[in-house]
Write a protein that holds these residues in place. Structure first.
Motif, PDB file in Angstrom:
ATOM      1  N   GLU A 126     -40.671  -0.249  29.893  1.00 24.77           N
ATOM      2  CA  GLU A 126     -40.175  -1.397  29.138  1.00 24.77           C
ATOM      3  C   GLU A 126     -40.033  -2.555  30.124  1.00 24.77           C
ATOM      4  N   VAL A 127     -40.676  -3.684  29.828  1.00 24.60           N
ATOM      5  CA  VAL A 127     -40.721  -4.820  30.749  1.00 24.60           C
ATOM      6  C   VAL A 127     -39.926  -5.980  30.161  1.00 24.60           C
ATOM      7  N   PHE A 141     -46.118 -11.427  26.390  1.00 25.15           N
ATOM      8  CA  PHE A 141     -47.506 -11.036  26.670  1.00 25.15           C
ATOM      9  C   PHE A 141     -47.806 -11.148  28.158  1.00 25.15           C
ATOM     10  N   PHE A 142     -47.410 -12.268  28.772  1.00 27.32           N
ATOM     11  CA  PHE A 142     -47.693 -12.471  30.186  1.00 27.32           C
ATOM     12  C   PHE A 142     -46.893 -11.512  31.064  1.00 27.32           C
ATOM     13  N   ARG A 143     -45.633 -11.240  30.682  1.00 28.82           N
ATOM     14  CA  ARG A 143     -44.821 -10.275  31.433  1.00 28.82           C
ATOM     15  C   ARG A 143     -45.538  -8.936  31.541  1.00 28.82           C
ATOM     16  N   GLU A 144     -45.993  -8.444  30.402  1.00 34.95           N
ATOM     17  CA  GLU A 144     -46.662  -7.147  30.361  1.00 34.95           C
ATOM     18  C   GLU A 144     -48.004  -7.194  31.074  1.00 34.95           C
ATOM     19  N   ASP A 192     -44.295  -1.619  25.836  1.00 38.77           N
ATOM     20  CA  ASP A 192     -44.800  -2.708  26.674  1.00 38.77           C
ATOM     21  C   ASP A 192     -45.935  -2.257  27.582  1.00 38.77           C
ATOM     22  N   VAL A 193     -45.704  -1.180  28.332  1.00 42.32           N
ATOM     23  CA  VAL A 193     -46.726  -0.643  29.237  1.00 42.32           C
ATOM     24  C   VAL A 193     -46.791   0.868  29.056  1.00 42.32           C
TER      25      VAL A 193
END
Length: 300
Positions: free
Chosen positions: A101-102, A33-36, A70-71
């Protein structure tokens, strides 16, 4: 360094600091969640107002769905997300411009294949979708015009690993010219933070390694090229869908047009005759959005 360059440089450095703060998280869902969130927040500050960034799935009017993305970068002018809850939404295929894609890191060739496999399903949705417009022609049946929607597929890696994790040697190929050969042809670019960016620009792959101590070099390039490509695609698609032009045609020219062409023009333009000239104005945008939206709610 200009004021604008300094502003974005600070944004990229902030991304690195935020990413470093979650390296040791054990909960993959929270870390994801935080990555995205970090990427969406960063890229949203660089996008024009009519382009948005979110996460979720992509759908077409036939009920086909993508995998979780992801995004997602999308054009708000064409159609907004159908459903939104928190940070997750459902996006109509006509609006989607790019999927990113993250990942925290790419630590094996198997991991790399898994990332591509996830994007493959989404790519198939675009590949198999054809938007068909049927134009009725009196006493002659109808004409069907088909169009597809290009989409950019990209991979972003924070290049983060927990203590003790190692990136296997074969994945270091991603930092070389041959790195793109590890990926399927539909991938249009990738970035490994602090290492390199490799992007397909005008049908040619261009690798840039980060050879300086400044770890934001590849970030600036990756996001600048990606956003430029997305803006270009957004404008092409919007003009094709919404017919932004106002056309002027002489009465002599217009009257000689085939009936099927006149029928097509009447679907997208309000046609007014002034003396010896026809003026074709775009129809109200909302009406055209309704035409697209009706594809999703009418019976098939």
């Amino acid at each position: 360094m200009t004021l604008i360059q300094d502003r974005f440089d600070k944004l990229f450095k902030n991304l690195s600091e935020e990413a470093a703060s979650i390296i040791e998280m054990d909960h993959d869902g929270t870390k994801g969640f935080f990555r995205e969130h970090f990427i969406k927040t960063l890229i949203d500050k660089m996008l024009p107002l009519h382009i948005g960034a979110g996460s979720g799935i992509i759908v077409d009017e036939y009920g086909n769905q993508s995998s979780q993305c992801d995004v997602i970068l999308y054009d708000k002018r064409i159609l907004p997300p159908f459903l939104s809850y928190g940070s997750t939404s459902v996006y109509p295929i006509q609006s989607v411009l790019a999927v990113i894609e993250v990942k925290s890191g790419i630590t094996s060739k198997t991991k790399c294949k898994d990332i591509c496999r996830n994007l493959e399903k989404t790519k198939s949705l675009f590949e198999n979708y054809i938007d068909k417009i049927t134009i009725g022609i009196p006493d002659k049946g109808s004409v069907i015009i088909a169009r597809r929607y290009p989409c950019y597929f990209l991979i972003f890696s924070y290049n983060m690993t927990k203590a003790g994790d190692k990136i296997k040697g074969d994945l270091k190929d991603l930092q070389e010219e041959k790195g793109r050969k590890l990926l399927p042809s539909f991938i249009t670019g990738y970035c490994i933070k602090g290492k390199c960016s490799n992007l397909c620009v005008q049908n040619e792959w261009r690798l840039q390694k980060n050879t300086s101590d400044e770890e934001t070099t590849e970030l600036r390039r990756f996001f600048a090229v990606t956003i430029d490509n997305v803006i270009r695609e957004a404008e092409n698609r919007f003009q094709n869908l919404m017919f932004l032009n106002v056309l002027h045609a002489s009465r002599e020219y217009y009257d000689k047009l085939p009936e099927e062409v006149k029928t097509f023009l009447s679907l997208s333009f309000e046609i007014k005759k002034e003396k010896d000239t026809y003026i074709l104005h775009e129809k109200p945008r909302q009406a055209l959005q309704n035409d697209l939206f009706s594809k999703y709610i009418r019976d098939k």
